[in-house]
Enzyme design. Sequence first.
Site, mmCIF file in Angstrom:
data_model
loop_
_atom_site.group_PDB
_atom_site.id
_atom_site.type_symbol
_atom_site.label_atom_id
_atom_site.label_comp_id
_atom_site.label_asym_id
_atom_site.label_seq_id
_atom_site.Cartn_x
_atom_site.Cartn_y
_atom_site.Cartn_z
ATOM 1 N N LYS A 117 -63.571 11.233 -47.252
ATOM 2 C CA LYS A 117 -63.454 11.627 -48.666
ATOM 3 C C LYS A 117 -64.815 11.692 -49.346
ATOM 4 O O LYS A 117 -65.041 12.539 -50.207
ATOM 5 C CB LYS A 117 -62.516 10.669 -49.404
ATOM 6 C CG LYS A 117 -61.072 10.849 -48.999
ATOM 7 C CD LYS A 117 -60.128 10.239 -50.015
ATOM 8 C CE LYS A 117 -58.692 10.608 -49.698
ATOM 9 N NZ LYS A 117 -57.727 9.897 -50.525
ATOM 10 N N LYS A 202 -55.140 16.859 -40.405
ATOM 11 C CA LYS A 202 -53.789 16.506 -40.859
ATOM 12 C C LYS A 202 -53.433 17.314 -42.108
ATOM 13 O O LYS A 202 -54.330 17.707 -42.879
ATOM 14 C CB LYS A 202 -53.673 15.001 -41.139
ATOM 15 C CG LYS A 202 -54.373 14.557 -42.394
ATOM 16 C CD LYS A 202 -53.912 13.193 -42.908
ATOM 17 C CE LYS A 202 -54.699 12.899 -44.180
ATOM 18 N NZ LYS A 202 -54.346 11.750 -44.919
ATOM 19 N N LYS A 205 -53.186 17.867 -49.184
ATOM 20 C CA LYS A 205 -53.415 18.763 -50.326
ATOM 21 C C LYS A 205 -54.891 19.098 -50.494
ATOM 22 O O LYS A 205 -55.242 20.154 -51.020
ATOM 23 C CB LYS A 205 -52.898 18.119 -51.596
ATOM 24 C CG LYS A 205 -51.397 18.172 -51.666
ATOM 25 C CD LYS A 205 -50.939 18.167 -53.088
ATOM 26 C CE LYS A 205 -49.494 18.569 -53.128
ATOM 27 N NZ LYS A 205 -48.892 18.295 -54.430
#
Length: 339
Positions: A117, A202, A205
């Site tokens: 992230k 994976k 969103k």
Amino acid sequence: MSNNIVFSGIQPTGSGDMHIGNYFGAVANWVRLQNSGRYQTIYCVVNLHAMTMPYKAEVLAKSTEQMFIDLLACGLDPDKSIIFVQSMVPEHTELAWVFGCVCSYGDLTRQTQFKEKSEQLEGKQDGFISAGLFTYPVLQAADILLYRAANVPVGQDQKQHLELSRDIAQRFNTQFGEYFPLPEVLSTETPKLLALNDPSKKMSKSLGPKSYIGLFEDEASVRSKVRSAVTDIGNPEEPMGPGAANLLAILRACGKHDTAAQFEQEYANGPRRYAPLKEATADALVELTQHMRARRAEVAADRARVKQLMQLGAEKARSIAVQTMRDVRRLTGLFALDY
Ligand code: TYM
């Protein structure tokens, strides 16, 4: 120390809706566990976790309520489970502070989700990466252990966070006395769905709308996304690629085991034609999403009831959380108002 308490959480994301990865990887299992009658089930919309990535306040408020509604539409039942919003139980953040002091900095630096992230953020906007994103797994451990839950139904991507929760519980117990169970992952039948447009990752969103199917998406959009899903060219000399295998996994997750088995048999004996597989997968998904859309419309129609259920869920969760914090303060030598 194991028990029959189940805890799990889901983030409200930008547009609120959950995707089929969340549903098959976690929430469908939450409903099964709830209905098995064997567990005390506690489920949470983790809005504090959603603050770790850039967001807008009004969007977060809306998507938190939306996710609460989505969970009810999926079949979570407030008479059988405690369903609540994380920020309505302030003890989560208090326990997270205590856990931050029994979690090592080194362990946090090894969390792959933080690495992924923070890399996503580096290239964007002002490249701001919050300390909250770094300490995210500490709050997750607090969520679970505040209810002393030993069972955590999550998808594969959350495994490393769960291992850290165990380490935190263990370190707390060693330092302050045996108190917390060591939480275990309850695996689902579909632990990981892959992104339709990039099956090396994976479904998520953050990879954009083409990567996922929303659980409440309309028919045209579901069909067009499945049609353009990335697969291999179906050469029988080559093994099947992850994109096609992902479509078979979706088909099975939708309960279409026989259809999936037929395709597998056909593919074992010759070239793999993926157009019929895509069509069958889209049909199964449209059946699911239409059912879910109808359920969601019913739940959302009574907003006053939704608000009331949110309040009641938080009160039930809090009655457990305050007990745990009272014990934790005593064990760790902290003064508090109720001393
Ligand atoms: P979140 O909100 O990203 O996802 C919610 C659940 O969906 C699962 N999931 C998937 N499963 C299969 N395939 C996929 N492509 C896929 N994408 C998501 C996740 O594994 C998860 O179970 N950190 C957590 C939320 C959390 C939590 C907790 C979970 C906060 N506190 C305490 C359990 C216990 C998260 O971000 O999940």
